[in-house]
Write a protein that holds these residues in place. Structure first.
Motif, PDB file in Angstrom:
ATOM      1  N   VAL A 165      44.529  72.723  40.414  1.00  0.00           N
ATOM      2  CA  VAL A 165      44.151  71.306  40.496  1.00  0.00           C
ATOM      3  C   VAL A 165      43.450  70.887  39.203  1.00  0.00           C
ATOM      4  N   LYS A 166      43.940  69.774  38.625  1.00  0.00           N
ATOM      5  CA  LYS A 166      43.347  69.290  37.374  1.00  0.00           C
ATOM      6  C   LYS A 166      41.958  68.701  37.621  1.00  0.00           C
ATOM      7  N   MET A 167      41.162  68.664  36.559  1.00  0.00           N
ATOM      8  CA  MET A 167      39.853  67.994  36.626  1.00  0.00           C
ATOM      9  C   MET A 167      40.067  66.509  36.890  1.00  0.00           C
ATOM     10  N   GLY A 168      39.306  65.943  37.800  1.00  0.00           N
ATOM     11  CA  GLY A 168      39.411  64.511  38.085  1.00  0.00           C
ATOM     12  C   GLY A 168      40.471  64.165  39.111  1.00  0.00           C
ATOM     13  N   ALA A 169      41.281  65.160  39.529  1.00  0.00           N
ATOM     14  CA  ALA A 169      42.336  64.899  40.527  1.00  0.00           C
ATOM     15  C   ALA A 169      41.705  64.729  41.914  1.00  0.00           C
ATOM     16  N   TYR A 170      42.292  63.839  42.709  1.00  0.00           N
ATOM     17  CA  TYR A 170      41.769  63.601  44.061  1.00  0.00           C
ATOM     18  C   TYR A 170      42.240  64.690  45.023  1.00  0.00           C
ATOM     19  N   HIS A 171      41.385  64.992  45.979  1.00  0.00           N
ATOM     20  CA  HIS A 171      41.758  65.943  47.024  1.00  0.00           C
ATOM     21  C   HIS A 171      40.907  65.651  48.266  1.00  0.00           C
ATOM     22  N   THR A 172      41.452  65.964  49.445  1.00  0.00           N
ATOM     23  CA  THR A 172      40.692  65.821  50.694  1.00  0.00           C
ATOM     24  C   THR A 172      40.524  67.199  51.324  1.00  0.00           C
ATOM     25  N   ILE A 173      39.266  67.592  51.525  1.00  0.00           N
ATOM     26  CA  ILE A 173      38.963  68.875  52.169  1.00  0.00           C
ATOM     27  C   ILE A 173      38.684  68.612  53.643  1.00  0.00           C
ATOM     28  N   GLU A 174      39.338  69.377  54.506  1.00  0.00           N
ATOM     29  CA  GLU A 174      38.977  69.333  55.931  1.00  0.00           C
ATOM     30  C   GLU A 174      38.118  70.558  56.217  1.00  0.00           C
ATOM     31  N   LEU A 175      36.853  70.320  56.503  1.00  0.00           N
ATOM     32  CA  LEU A 175      35.946  71.444  56.762  1.00  0.00           C
ATOM     33  C   LEU A 175      36.326  72.126  58.066  1.00  0.00           C
ATOM     34  N   GLU A 176      36.350  73.457  58.036  1.00  0.00           N
ATOM     35  CA  GLU A 176      36.809  74.225  59.188  1.00  0.00           C
ATOM     36  C   GLU A 176      35.670  75.055  59.769  1.00  0.00           C
ATOM     37  N   PRO A 177      35.675  75.284  61.099  1.00  0.00           N
ATOM     38  CA  PRO A 177      34.662  76.159  61.696  1.00  0.00           C
ATOM     39  C   PRO A 177      34.795  77.576  61.141  1.00  0.00           C
ATOM     40  N   ASN A 178      33.647  78.229  60.987  1.00  0.00           N
ATOM     41  CA  ASN A 178      33.557  79.626  60.527  1.00  0.00           C
ATOM     42  C   ASN A 178      34.049  79.847  59.093  1.00  0.00           C
ATOM     43  N   ARG A 179      34.170  78.767  58.314  1.00  0.00           N
ATOM     44  CA  ARG A 179      34.440  78.907  56.870  1.00  0.00           C
ATOM     45  C   ARG A 179      33.277  78.277  56.118  1.00  0.00           C
ATOM     46  N   GLN A 180      32.679  79.060  55.227  1.00  0.00           N
ATOM     47  CA  GLN A 180      31.468  78.561  54.578  1.00  0.00           C
ATOM     48  C   GLN A 180      31.758  77.482  53.535  1.00  0.00           C
ATOM     49  N   PHE A 181      30.780  76.618  53.325  1.00  0.00           N
ATOM     50  CA  PHE A 181      30.854  75.608  52.271  1.00  0.00           C
ATOM     51  C   PHE A 181      29.489  75.523  51.587  1.00  0.00           C
ATOM     52  N   THR A 182      29.520  75.044  50.329  1.00  0.00           N
ATOM     53  CA  THR A 182      28.269  74.892  49.579  1.00  0.00           C
ATOM     54  C   THR A 182      28.088  73.421  49.247  1.00  0.00           C
ATOM     55  N   LEU A 183      26.931  72.887  49.611  1.00  0.00           N
ATOM     56  CA  LEU A 183      26.627  71.475  49.384  1.00  0.00           C
ATOM     57  C   LEU A 183      25.492  71.372  48.367  1.00  0.00           C
ATOM     58  N   ALA A 184      25.734  70.622  47.282  1.00  0.00           N
ATOM     59  CA  ALA A 184      24.703  70.446  46.242  1.00  0.00           C
ATOM     60  C   ALA A 184      24.285  68.981  46.189  1.00  0.00           C
ATOM     61  N   LYS A 185      22.984  68.745  46.070  1.00  0.00           N
ATOM     62  CA  LYS A 185      22.441  67.382  45.973  1.00  0.00           C
ATOM     63  C   LYS A 185      21.450  67.311  44.821  1.00  0.00           C
ATOM     64  N   LYS A 186      21.306  66.093  44.278  1.00  0.00           N
ATOM     65  CA  LYS A 186      20.279  65.882  43.239  1.00  0.00           C
ATOM     66  C   LYS A 186      18.904  65.777  43.875  1.00  0.00           C
ATOM     67  N   GLN A 187      18.865  65.395  45.164  1.00  0.00           N
ATOM     68  CA  GLN A 187      17.591  65.225  45.872  1.00  0.00           C
ATOM     69  C   GLN A 187      17.764  65.555  47.348  1.00  0.00           C
ATOM     70  N   TRP A 188      17.123  66.649  47.792  1.00  0.00           N
ATOM     71  CA  TRP A 188      17.122  67.003  49.215  1.00  0.00           C
ATOM     72  C   TRP A 188      15.849  66.434  49.820  1.00  0.00           C
ATOM     73  N   ASP A 189      15.985  65.436  50.712  1.00  0.00           N
ATOM     74  CA  ASP A 189      14.769  64.833  51.290  1.00  0.00           C
ATOM     75  C   ASP A 189      14.398  65.528  52.597  1.00  0.00           C
ATOM     76  N   SER A 190      13.244  65.160  53.151  1.00  0.00           N
ATOM     77  CA  SER A 190      12.687  65.851  54.319  1.00  0.00           C
ATOM     78  C   SER A 190      13.581  65.736  55.552  1.00  0.00           C
ATOM     79  N   VAL A 191      14.242  64.575  55.730  1.00  0.00           N
ATOM     80  CA  VAL A 191      15.085  64.359  56.918  1.00  0.00           C
ATOM     81  C   VAL A 191      16.291  65.298  56.899  1.00  0.00           C
TER      82      VAL A 191
END
Length: 385
Positions: free
Chosen positions: A94-120
């Motif tokens: 997949v090229k840089m900047g290309a669109y894609h849709t990920i369907e998150l699946e049970p029992n498959r790990q994912f990594t989520l990165a944020k610039k700011q993780w708030d208390s909620v």
């Protein structure tokens, strides 16, 4: 939900790796995701290949992509979560900047990165990963000399304590040894209940046993609670429900949970707490309107006066696309907690959350009347007239 890794900087930027284990975890993930976040997960991509002869074919290949999130789609009926975005990391398919849709699946790990993780958001991760938070129901399965203290979640039963005490048989004309051992056994079970059951979360405690053991135990527990002025047990007395089971072993819990009286009592227990909080708000609005506010501006004014006893807020508000607006809600939640108020975050998927949504999604029950705000409203309305 299983927390694999958590890397947060001092400024609360960073990433979290999670594994969703059940359908409900998809709802938690939907509430964690925001536009602009970075999501890394395994996905399937249709890739076109060209052979040496020039013929073109296509294959479906599993690969790991990192997307900058642009759109989030959650199907509440099927508990499916699709995340659309642009690829921001080099990948051979997949090229840089290309669109894609990920369907998150049970029992498959994912990594989520944020610039700011708030208390909620951090609190939601904590609740999703801690089975005790989803355990609405606790159970004490017992027989003479054996007891199991369990937490019942939607997907599993966790044994928190096992109490075993050798109880001598009753002897003709002398029951004192038997009675003393039984009292020692009951005392240990009471201690296990206080240690392992969080009454703020648990809405119902089943006490299951064969014969009259449950009645005798409950009588002993509340007699001791009165003697020692144990407020924790006395205040939560109504949460204890006595049911029959064939033994004190853990497998007997299934019989207790199938009891029709239990199923009607336990139906959607977590939501029942939300319904009561909303009911309390409506009653306050009817009888003491100066102690019941709704709408963000009014609730913020009440918070400035440190008047909020219970804040009712819909989780829908934390999915707001505007970062500044979302930060405003998070700041309100943090401020109420700092002022020793209670915060109830309602699920917008539940009927009580829908009702709260009709009241702007945020409401508050106040400790004392805040008449100044009502007076200001009256003055402004008379000026308009």
């Amino acid at each position: 939900m299983k927390l694999v890794r958590k890397d947060l900087e001092k400024d609360n930027a960073g990433q979290v790796t999670l594994i969703p284990e059940e359908p409900e975890d998809m709802w938690h993930t939907y509430n964690l995701l925001q536009v602009g976040d970075s999501l890394r997960a395994s996905t399937i991509r249709k890739v076109q290949t060209e052979s040496a002869t020039g013929s073109v074919g296509s294959n479906r290949i599993r690969t790991t992509l990192t997307l900058c999130v642009e759109a989030i789609d959650f199907d509440s009926q099927a508990c499916q979560l699709r995340v659309k975005g642009t690829n921001i990391q080099e990948n051979e398919y997949v090229k840089m900047g290309a669109y894609h849709t990920i369907e998150l699946e049970p029992n498959r790990q994912f990594t989520l990165a944020k610039k700011q993780w708030d208390s909620v958001v951090l609190e939601r991760i904590e609740q999703a990963c801690d089975p005790a938070w989803s355990a609405d129901v606790a159970a004490v399965v017992m027989q003479e000399g054996l007891a199991h203290v369990c937490l019942v979640t939607p997907s599993m039963t966790l044994t928190r304590a096992k109490v075993e005490v050798n109880i001598p048989r009753k002897r003709k004309g002398n029951c004192s040894q038997h009675d003393r051992a039984l009292e020692r056994f009951y005392e240990q079970v009471v201690q296990a209940i206080q240690r392992h059951i969080n009454f703020e979360v648990v809405k119902c405690v089943l006490v299951a046993s064969p014969g009259f053991v449950r009645e005798q135990f409950c009588d002993y527990m509340f007699q001791q609670a009165v003697k020692t002025d144990n407020k924790l047990l006395l205040e939560n007395r109504s949460k204890f429900l006595q049911v029959h089971s064939s033994s004190g072993h853990k497998y007997s819990l299934k019989e207790a949970l199938c009891d029709p009286a239990v199923t009607s009592r336990l139906s959607d227990t977590k939501a029942a707490g939300e319904v009561k909080a909303l009911d309390d708000f409506y009653k306050m609005l009817q009888h003491e309107p100066d102690r019941a506010f709704y709408g963000l501006k009014h609730v913020e004014k009440a918070n400035e006066a440190m008047a909020i006893d219970t804040l009712l807020i819909s989780d829908e508000l934390f999915r707001h696309q505007d970062v500044a607006t979302r930060a405003r809600y998070v700041k309100l939640v943090d401020s109420v907690r700092e002022n020793m108020g209670t915060v109830r975050i309602f699920s917008s998927l539940h009927v009580s959350g829908e009702q709260l949504g009709q009241l702007t999604g945020v409401a508050a029950i106040l400790r004392f009347p805040v008449a100044e705000l009502s007076d200001q409203e009256d003055e402004s309305s008379s000026e308009e007239d």
